[in-house]
Structures are given as C-alpha cells and as structure tokens.
Design a protein around this motif. Structure first.
Motif, PDB file in Angstrom:
ATOM      1  N   LEU A 200       0.829  -1.205   0.000  1.00 61.13           N
ATOM      2  CA  LEU A 200       0.000   0.000   0.000  1.00 61.13           C
ATOM      3  C   LEU A 200       0.864   1.255   0.000  1.00 61.13           C
ATOM      4  O   LEU A 200       0.585   2.216  -0.728  1.00 61.13           O
ATOM      5  N   SER A 201       1.926   1.240   0.792  1.00 64.67           N
ATOM      6  CA  SER A 201       2.826   2.389   0.835  1.00 64.67           C
ATOM      7  C   SER A 201       3.513   2.593  -0.512  1.00 64.67           C
ATOM      8  O   SER A 201       3.688   3.727  -0.973  1.00 64.67           O
ATOM      9  N   LEU A 202       3.874   1.493  -1.158  1.00 68.40           N
ATOM     10  CA  LEU A 202       4.500   1.584  -2.476  1.00 68.40           C
ATOM     11  C   LEU A 202       3.522   2.131  -3.508  1.00 68.40           C
ATOM     12  O   LEU A 202       3.895   2.932  -4.376  1.00 68.40           O
ATOM     13  N   LEU A 203       2.264   1.721  -3.424  1.00 75.45           N
ATOM     14  CA  LEU A 203       1.247   2.244  -4.333  1.00 75.45           C
ATOM     15  C   LEU A 203       1.076   3.750  -4.154  1.00 75.45           C
ATOM     16  O   LEU A 203       0.916   4.498  -5.123  1.00 75.45           O
ATOM     17  N   GLN A 204       1.135   4.197  -2.913  1.00 71.04           N
ATOM     18  CA  GLN A 204       1.031   5.627  -2.630  1.00 71.04           C
ATOM     19  C   GLN A 204       2.208   6.403  -3.201  1.00 71.04           C
ATOM     20  O   GLN A 204       2.093   7.590  -3.482  1.00 71.04           O
ATOM     21  N   ASP A 205       3.337   5.717  -3.374  1.00 69.15           N
ATOM     22  CA  ASP A 205       4.531   6.370  -3.902  1.00 69.15           C
ATOM     23  C   ASP A 205       4.699   6.149  -5.398  1.00 69.15           C
ATOM     24  O   ASP A 205       5.761   6.411  -5.954  1.00 69.15           O
ATOM     25  N   GLY A 206       3.649   5.654  -6.050  1.00 68.11           N
ATOM     26  CA  GLY A 206       3.666   5.565  -7.506  1.00 68.11           C
ATOM     27  C   GLY A 206       4.055   4.231  -8.099  1.00 68.11           C
ATOM     28  O   GLY A 206       4.129   4.091  -9.316  1.00 68.11           O
ATOM     29  N   PHE A 207       4.313   3.211  -7.267  1.00 68.78           N
ATOM     30  CA  PHE A 207       4.636   1.887  -7.791  1.00 68.78           C
ATOM     31  C   PHE A 207       3.339   1.148  -8.115  1.00 68.78           C
ATOM     32  O   PHE A 207       2.595   0.794  -7.213  1.00 68.78           O
ATOM     33  N   ARG A 208       3.084   0.880  -9.385  1.00 68.92           N
ATOM     34  CA  ARG A 208       1.862   0.181  -9.789  1.00 68.92           C
ATOM     35  C   ARG A 208       2.145  -1.307  -9.838  1.00 68.92           C
ATOM     36  O   ARG A 208       2.488  -1.873 -10.888  1.00 68.92           O
ATOM     37  N   ILE A 209       2.024  -1.958  -8.710  1.00 71.95           N
ATOM     38  CA  ILE A 209       2.340  -3.381  -8.615  1.00 71.95           C
ATOM     39  C   ILE A 209       1.165  -4.131  -8.004  1.00 71.95           C
ATOM     40  O   ILE A 209       0.377  -3.569  -7.244  1.00 71.95           O
ATOM     41  N   ALA A 210       1.072  -5.414  -8.355  1.00 73.58           N
ATOM     42  CA  ALA A 210      -0.003  -6.257  -7.818  1.00 73.58           C
ATOM     43  C   ALA A 210       0.451  -7.049  -6.609  1.00 73.58           C
ATOM     44  O   ALA A 210      -0.375  -7.567  -5.852  1.00 73.58           O
ATOM     45  N   GLU A 211       1.768  -7.138  -6.409  1.00 73.13           N
ATOM     46  CA  GLU A 211       2.269  -8.006  -5.343  1.00 73.13           C
ATOM     47  C   GLU A 211       3.728  -7.677  -5.043  1.00 73.13           C
ATOM     48  O   GLU A 211       4.462  -7.198  -5.913  1.00 73.13           O
ATOM     49  N   VAL A 212       4.131  -7.938  -3.796  1.00 74.13           N
ATOM     50  CA  VAL A 212       5.539  -7.907  -3.404  1.00 74.13           C
ATOM     51  C   VAL A 212       5.974  -9.346  -3.173  1.00 74.13           C
ATOM     52  O   VAL A 212       5.356 -10.073  -2.387  1.00 74.13           O
TER      53      VAL A 212
END
Length: 292
Positions: free
Chosen positions: A100-112
C-alpha cells in the motif's frame, strides 16, 4: 537519495540506454526506502535492518494466467532479494502494508515477492548506509559520523586544521574515490562516463576534534566541471552510496561538492581513462576565489 528526475537533460542524452537506466534504478531505490520507512515508522531500527538485508529489487511482469476481469490485463510485481530470514519474515508480516505504501509512492504493482539471496547476490547491498547503521547498532562498529559533521560543520569551519597533501598521496586518495564511484554505480564504464566530466578534483581535510582523537581523517571531495548541474545531480543521487563504498576502502568522505570549472581548467581531465587521477595541485594552478 535525492530525486534525479530533473536537471539531467544533456547529460542523459550523452549516455546510452543502459547507462540512463542506472539513474532510474537510483530513483526506484530512493522511493522504495521511503516506503519501507513509512511502513516501519514505529521502529526506525527495524526499517534499517530490513534495508540492510535487501540486496536488490526488480520489477517483472506477472505471467500467471488470470480469469475474469483481470484476463488479458498486464500486471507487475516487485521482487526483493533478501539475505536474512528475520528480515524476510518481517517484510512478509507487513507485506500488504508495504505494498500500500509503495502504491502511494507511484509503484503500480499487484504483489511484493520475496526471494532468498544466494551466492554472489549476498555481497550486494542496495542500501549501504543502512548496513553501516545496523553494524554500529549490533556490533558497535564505527558508524558514519555524517550527522556529527553536519551539526558541527558551520561552527568548526574556521577552526579546521589546514593540511596539504603531497601530489602523489592526493592522487592515491582520488584513486580510492574513483574505485568507490565504480562500486556505487556498479560498472566501470558508467563510472568513467560520470568521472569523464570532471575537469578538476581536490581533497580538503574536514577532520574535527573527535575524529582527530580517533586518528580518523575525513575529507571533502571537490569536483570541478564545465557544466556542474548534471554532475551535481548525479552526486546527490549516488553520493551516499559513494561515501559508503569509500569508507569500506578506507577513505572517509565528509561531503562531495561540485562546482563550475574556472576557464583555465577547460579540456583538463582529473580522472583520465588511463593513468592515475590528477589532483588540482598537479596542474600548478592557483584558483583563489574559485573555492579550491
């Protein structure tokens, strides 16, 4: 590390696609570090521990077959190579919060996704400053004194001890700096593309009383370039990694300052592709107000 999204126009145009990719990696690392520190905001030491054990991160397309609304839609995941089981377990425990934090920073990912580092991968450190802080916390190893230098710099400038190196000694220290740049950028050609822009280089002692008592010399590295802004952006992005690598080689870097070359340095090369680095004093120049 600072953002390098601006100020690199002409410099990036002079690099091939592979070298330009290097700067994208630096930006991704910076944003990933920020996301980790937000996710573990309740425990900065835990954030440092995780970052210290992340050897590499990468983005890849998820080729797993999908059904329904997701069918035919490209999705990507962020892969982490981690060399410590405790760090892996901690990331796994807060995986969704990190995503979620990565999504907020612009990383468009489905999974870590987490991968165990093996063999030579374990020798890589994506966040060397975090490694130094963790070593200091766990093993009492000397931590980098950047914070101390920042706090004391202005007050101590007038009281610093001047120190004149022999040309041969300064050249050897600049060779160590060059090696640190190579290690931080990950490729000799990449490093030479950057250092090839440097027309003049000099070292200035920045050792304060506390370091003097420990017998630890610290140095300001001064680099001169005809067009200083692109080189300054590179050093803002990679400076912490360069300083960390240099520390491992025995050279303690207090700061890296980039300035515009005086006219008399035009066409010079402080770090020639062949041969030893040439410190400013070897040019027999008196820069005076130019800051050397």
């Amino acid at each position: 590390m600072e953002s390098i999204s601006t100020g690199l126009g002409d410099f990036l145009e002079s690099l091939d696609a592979d070298k330009a990719r290097l700067f994208k990696i630096a930006e991704h690392n910076r944003r990933f570090e920020a996301a980790v520190r937000r996710t573990w905001g309740d425990s900065p030491d835990a954030a440092d521990y995780i970052l210290a054990h992340v050897n590499s991160l990468f983005f890849a397309k998820d080729d797993a077959p999908r059904k329904g609304a997701a069918k035919g839609r490209d999705e990507f995941f962020l892969g982490l190579y981690v060399d410590d089981s405790l760090a892996s377990a901690e990331v796994n425990a807060r995986r969704e919060m990190l995503q979620l934090s990565l999504l907020q920073d612009g990383f468009r990912i489905a999974e870590v996704r987490i991968f165990a580092s093996k063999l030579g991968m374990k020798e890589r450190h994506a966040f060397p400053d975090a490694v130094a802080r963790v070593n200091a916390l766990l093993y009492g190893a000397p931590a980098d004194a950047d914070a101390e230098v920042d706090d004391e710099r202005e007050a101590a400038r007038d009281g610093e001890r001047s120190f004149t190196l022999r040309v041969e000694d300064e050249s050897k220290l600049l060779e160590t700096f060059k090696r640190a740049v190579c290690l931080a950028l990950g490729d000799i050609d990449h490093a030479q593309a950057v250092l090839g822009r440097v027309e003049g280089a000099a070292l200035e002692e920045a050792t304060f009383d506390a370091q003097k008592r420990r017998g630890q010399a610290r140095w300001r590295v001064r680099l001169y370039a005809a067009d200083p802004d692109p080189l300054r952006e590179v050093m803002r992005a990679f400076g912490p990694a360069v300083a960390s690598r240099a520390r491992g080689l025995g050279l303690h870097v207090a700061s890296i300052d980039v300035m515009e070359s005086p006219a008399r340095l035009a066409g010079e090369s402080a770090f020639p592709p062949a041969g030893a680095p040439r410190p400013l004093q070897s040019y027999r120049l008196e820069l005076g107000g130019d800051g050397a």
